[in-house]
Design an enzyme around this catalytic site. Structure first.
Site, PDB file in Angstrom:
ATOM      1  N   LYS A  32       0.689  -1.377   0.286  1.00 32.28           N
ATOM      2  CA  LYS A  32      -0.063  -0.111   0.007  1.00 32.28           C
ATOM      3  C   LYS A  32       0.689   1.101   0.343  1.00 32.28           C
ATOM      4  O   LYS A  32       0.689   1.582  -0.666  1.00 32.28           O
ATOM      5  CB  LYS A  32      -1.082   0.210   1.031  1.00 32.28           C
ATOM      6  CG  LYS A  32      -1.834   1.424   1.695  1.00 32.28           C
ATOM      7  CD  LYS A  32      -2.401   0.740   2.145  1.00 32.28           C
ATOM      8  CE  LYS A  32      -1.575   0.493   4.018  1.00 32.28           C
ATOM      9  NZ  LYS A  32      -1.363   2.184   5.085  1.00 32.28           N
ATOM     10  N   THR A  33       1.873   0.851   0.459  1.00 35.27           N
ATOM     11  CA  THR A  33       2.806   2.583   1.063  1.00 35.27           C
ATOM     12  C   THR A  33       3.775   2.744  -0.152  1.00 35.27           C
ATOM     13  O   THR A  33       3.828   3.980  -1.349  1.00 35.27           O
ATOM     14  CB  THR A  33       3.761   2.535   1.781  1.00 35.27           C
ATOM     15  OG1 THR A  33       2.980   1.965   2.823  1.00 35.27           O
ATOM     16  CG2 THR A  33       4.634   3.558   2.592  1.00 35.27           C
ATOM     17  N   ASP A 216      -3.940   8.393   2.811  1.00 35.20           N
ATOM     18  CA  ASP A 216      -3.725   6.953   3.652  1.00 35.20           C
ATOM     19  C   ASP A 216      -4.465   6.693   4.759  1.00 35.20           C
ATOM     20  O   ASP A 216      -5.091   7.127   5.603  1.00 35.20           O
ATOM     21  CB  ASP A 216      -2.222   6.842   3.949  1.00 35.20           C
ATOM     22  CG  ASP A 216      -1.086   5.731   4.445  1.00 35.20           C
ATOM     23  OD1 ASP A 216      -1.959   4.758   3.633  1.00 35.20           O
ATOM     24  OD2 ASP A 216      -0.507   5.815   4.750  1.00 35.20           O
ATOM     25  N   GLU A 217      -5.070   5.446   4.985  1.00 36.56           N
ATOM     26  CA  GLU A 217      -6.077   5.167   5.580  1.00 36.56           C
ATOM     27  C   GLU A 217      -7.331   5.043   5.943  1.00 36.56           C
ATOM     28  O   GLU A 217      -7.445   5.719   6.875  1.00 36.56           O
ATOM     29  CB  GLU A 217      -5.809   5.285   7.022  1.00 36.56           C
ATOM     30  CG  GLU A 217      -3.937   4.310   7.257  1.00 36.56           C
ATOM     31  CD  GLU A 217      -3.610   3.190   7.843  1.00 36.56           C
ATOM     32  OE1 GLU A 217      -4.628   2.697   7.435  1.00 36.56           O
ATOM     33  OE2 GLU A 217      -2.640   2.404   7.851  1.00 36.56           O
ATOM     34  N   GLN A 247      -9.545  -2.840   8.351  1.00 35.93           N
ATOM     35  CA  GLN A 247      -8.044  -2.958   9.440  1.00 35.93           C
ATOM     36  C   GLN A 247      -8.896  -2.123   9.947  1.00 35.93           C
ATOM     37  O   GLN A 247      -8.343  -0.649  10.517  1.00 35.93           O
ATOM     38  CB  GLN A 247      -6.796  -2.932   8.080  1.00 35.93           C
ATOM     39  CG  GLN A 247      -6.573  -3.777   8.414  1.00 35.93           C
ATOM     40  CD  GLN A 247      -4.652  -3.673   7.607  1.00 35.93           C
ATOM     41  OE1 GLN A 247      -3.511  -3.301   7.846  1.00 35.93           O
ATOM     42  NE2 GLN A 247      -5.050  -3.735   6.154  1.00 35.93           N
ATOM     43  N   ARG A 601       0.091  -9.269  10.817  1.00 36.77           N
ATOM     44  CA  ARG A 601       1.463  -8.502  10.883  1.00 36.77           C
ATOM     45  C   ARG A 601       2.501  -8.901  10.449  1.00 36.77           C
ATOM     46  O   ARG A 601       3.930  -9.035  10.814  1.00 36.77           O
ATOM     47  CB  ARG A 601       1.033  -7.677  12.235  1.00 36.77           C
ATOM     48  CG  ARG A 601       0.589  -6.801  12.650  1.00 36.77           C
ATOM     49  CD  ARG A 601       0.261  -5.764  11.550  1.00 36.77           C
ATOM     50  NE  ARG A 601      -0.767  -5.643  10.614  1.00 36.77           N
ATOM     51  CZ  ARG A 601      -0.748  -4.957   9.502  1.00 36.77           C
ATOM     52  NH1 ARG A 601       0.378  -3.990   9.127  1.00 36.77           N
ATOM     53  NH2 ARG A 601      -1.941  -5.201   9.036  1.00 36.77           N
TER      54      ARG A 601
END
Length: 741
Positions: A32-33, A216-217, A247, A601
């Site tokens: 994603k980043t 983002d997010e 998330q 994670r």
DNA sequence: AAGGCCCTTCTTTTT
DNA sequence: GAAGGGCCTT
């Protein structure tokens, strides 16, 4: 350089999407980043967008810095005015710039939760409210909720008496914020939205300034943040949102993952791209995580996949209590580390609540293993840090009465509650701040018009403080933050005040030095920037990348991170899912998402732990295995598969088929050949009671031994009594009669 | 005014 | 089982 090299088709599609509203639904570990930064680079290099016309918004400073860093590597050149920051820091920056339109000056300070509470307490006192009936935290929740719905104090609906009180508190609270020249976290966002609504020219200016807005997010945005994004992009419509509703774990802070759906309604031509390939975990971990999240109702199913076939099974371990649970973690880490497969920095221990860290920390200390605890709140929440920051804030903004009241008698200067009350009253009566009054006392001494109001001793003490404050505020311009800090520390004799010969005292001083280090790193930037920075740090900001030690953190803080080996502890009903979510289905869904975040994670190995007996508020009770454990298919699990706890009466009837796995049997922790159990049962004499035995107690009646374990020279027996339920007894004292065996 | 002691309350998660 | 508030003594 080829920007698109190494991207999969979906990532490429996301990076090269046509300008216009775009939503990238990015599963965990899907790069994603990377997509976000490549997208920015693509805009600049391929579409010729000027960097200063791009705004990228994140939730944490860490995410913002990481993006900046990666872009610098990608583009080589400086980023020439590219705006990257958190919602709150960007809000603060714009508000300082446009402060002329606000009721506060550009030197406003940011009030954190404890400052807010102090302010509300003041309001409760002023309004003579019953502080038993109205708790600051509850009132603040009301206020924050209203703010997030963009409801001002005067528009606050008051159909009931209670609501009328809330309204009055909200009104006074907001007045006091202005009087303190302060904004709270919510204000940093809503003031911007209000400014845009009240000044169309300003809105137009910012709309013109940014051709492209990236977030983002996105699933963590709240109503105000979404409104801000929508207004900002209303003209150009180049909103690029990246997120994952699975998330979303900040509902309690106003986040609403339904903004993802709203986005689809507000931008009918929205392009949606799904990133499902995972570059982090083994397929086995993904399968387990998907099994958990697929039970979440009303979501778009994602099929996560990876090239990393198979993988070690997920270990489920059931400990007796949280201490043993922590010991399992430490033992597994020691073992995996000794085998040379993992460095100490490869491990992470995650938990639902901060309180759970204590048992884990103690186990690490006992095993003499290093560890790192994540939690900026912990550092910045410490008394000594808050005090020192309050001094700095007061110098920066003397109107800040919360800070003044905090430090005026710390260290003790003979200024007590009576004097302070009088001081506040005096200031209010004169239409001044308390700082104004003490500074006048300092300058004019006994000749001050305020002097007669106080006793000679109190007036002298206040005057003394006023002089110090005056000295610092006038010296401030020539000093760096560190120099100012040193001046203050020296003048108030803070070191001697903190160090009392105990270890804690030394630690307190060490914390002060750490803050001093932060200021030093900050270099030449001004006090205002420094104070803003420390007000807006998040827990996630404090996770350092290259770790040498296992890291302990909450599941929330773990979001966005990855580790080769992950331990999630406290998989018990009441802990995860948390007790507070039992009544509220939406809250329960969020617990599920939190579990999902934690599981995803892990790169290689995942350990899920729970404790049979857990203490809450001091005393212990028996807990059941988390419902989430049962959602994972058995075939993906190793160790002690979860089992439903059996009620005492049921247990009594089913004694012959009792299937509790014996605690203390050998558990293969590393997936290799069978190894000895990590923690040997405390040695002692032969156990007198065994699981499944039927016993009789003089007053509790008959029952079944659920478990028995050594405790020093004695034996601790847990018995399910037919009449009174589960009890824990010491063998020596209980005098249990063996009925069979 | 300050420090010590006992009581209650409480905890999710954090910008 | 910690931390804050109220009440006590010095």
């Amino acid at each position: 350089m080829d920007l698109l090299a190494g991207l999969n088709p979906q990532q490429t599609q996301a990076v090269t999407a046509e300008p216009g509203p775009t939503l990238v639904l990015a599963g965990p570990g899907s790069g994603k980043t990377r997509v976000l930064t490549q997208r920015i680079a693509y805009l600049i290099n391929h579409l010729g967008v000027a960097p200063y016309r791009i705004l990228a918004v994140t939730f944490t400073n860490k995410a913002a810095n990481e993006m900046k860093q990666r872009l610098q590597n990608l583009l080589g050149a400086d980023l020439r005015g590219l705006t990257i920051g958190t919602f709150h820091s960007i809000g603060a920056r714009w508000l300082r710039r446009e402060a002329q339109y606000l009721a506060v000056t550009r030197d406003f300070v940011i009030f954190d939760t404890s400052d807010q509470e102090a302010l509300v307490k003041q309001v409760i006192q002023e309004l003579n409210l019953d502080d038993k009936k109205f708790r600051p935290s509850a009132l603040l929740a009301k206020i924050s909720h209203a703010k997030n719905e963009l409801i001002g104090p005067d528009e606050y609906p008051a159909p009931t008496y209670a609501a009328e009180i809330h309204k009055r508190v909200y009104q006074r609270y907001q007045e006091l914020l202005v009087a303190n020249n302060a904004l709270d976290f919510d204000d940093l966002l809503i003031y911007v939205v209000r400014l845009f609504r009240e000044h169309p020219d300003l809105l137009a200016k910012y709309q013109r300034a940014f051709d492209h807005v990236l977030v983002d997010e996105f699933q963590d945005t709240n109503t105000v943040q979404y409104a801000l994004l929508r207004e900002l992009t209303a003209v150009r419509r180049n909103l690029y949102a990246v997120g994952d509703p699975d998330q979303s774990v900040y509902r309690w802070r106003g986040a609403d993952y339904r903004n993802v759906h709203k986005l689809k309604e507000d931008f009918r031509d929205l392009t949606t791209i799904l990133l499902e390939q995972n570059y982090r975990s083994t397929q086995l971990i993904l399968d387990a995580a998907m099994a958990v999240i697929d039970k979440h109702p009303g979501r778009t199913r994602k099929q996560l996949f990876t090239q990393r076939r198979g993988g070690a099974a997920i270990y489920v371990l059931e400990a007796y209590n949280e201490d043993e649970e922590a010991r399992y973690v430490v033992d597994a880490i020691t073992q995996l580390n000794a085998e040379g497969r993992y460095q100490l920095g490869d491990f992470a221990v995650m938990y639902r609540t901060n309180a759970q860290s204590r048992a884990v920390e103690e186990a690490f200390v006992r095993a003499r293993l290093p560890y790192k605890l994540v939690g900026a709140q912990r550092f910045y929440g410490r008394k000594e840090i808050k005090d020192l920051l309050a001094y700095l804030r007061l110098v920066h903004n003397p109107a800040d009465s919360v800070s003044l009241l905090r430090v005026i008698n710390t260290p003790a200067r003979g200024i007590g509650a009576k004097t302070l009350e009088l001081l506040q009253e005096t200031a209010r009566g004169a239409g001044l701040t308390a700082a104004d009054v003490v500074r006048d006392l300092g300058e004019a001494g006994p000749k001050s018009v305020y002097a007669p109001r106080f006793g000679a001793k109190a007036a002298a003490a206040l005057a003394n403080f006023g002089l110090m404050l005056q000295h610092w505020t006038s010296a401030r311009a020539e000093l760096s933050v560190v120099q100012l800090m040193d001046t203050i520390l020296e003048r108030i004799g803070y070191r001697d005040f903190l160090t009392d010969g105990t270890e804690e005292g030394d630690e307190r001083w060490a914390n002060v030095l750490e803050l001093r280090g932060v200021a030093q790193e900050f270099g030449e930037a001004g006090l205002s920037d420094f104070l803003q920075e420390v007000a807006l740090v998040s827990d996630q900001d404090t996770v350092s990348e290259e770790g040498k030690a296992p890291i302990l953190l909450t599941l929330h803080a773990a979001k966005g991170l990855e580790f080769p080996v992950v331990f999630i502890v406290g998989l018990d009903e009441g802990v995860l899912p948390h007790q507070r979510s039992f009544e509220d289905p939406e809250a329960m869904h969020e617990e599920r998402r939190l579990m999902y975040v934690g599981m995803t994670r892990a790169k290689d190995q995942l350990y899920l732990l729970r404790a049979f007996r857990r203490s809450l508020y001091g005393d212990a009770s028996v807990s059941e295995a988390s419902r989430f454990l049962f959602d994972i298919p058995d075939r993906l699990l190793a160790g002690q598969k979860p089992h439903k706890q059996i009620r005492a009466s049921e247990a009594y009837q089913r004694q012959t088929t009792w299937d509790t796995p014996a605690r203390g049997r050998s558990v293969n922790l590393s997936g290799g050949a069978a190894t000895p159990k990590p923690s040997a049962r405390p040695s002692g004499g032969e156990a007198r009671y065994r699981t499944g035995q039927r016993v009789k107690h003089a007053s509790f009646g008959e029952g079944i031994v659920i478990e028995s374990r050594g405790r020093g020279d004695d034996e601790e027996v847990t018995v399910a009594f037919e009449a009174v339920g589960i009890k824990r007894l010491l063998a020596s004292a209980a005098n249990l009669q063996l009925l069979q065996g």
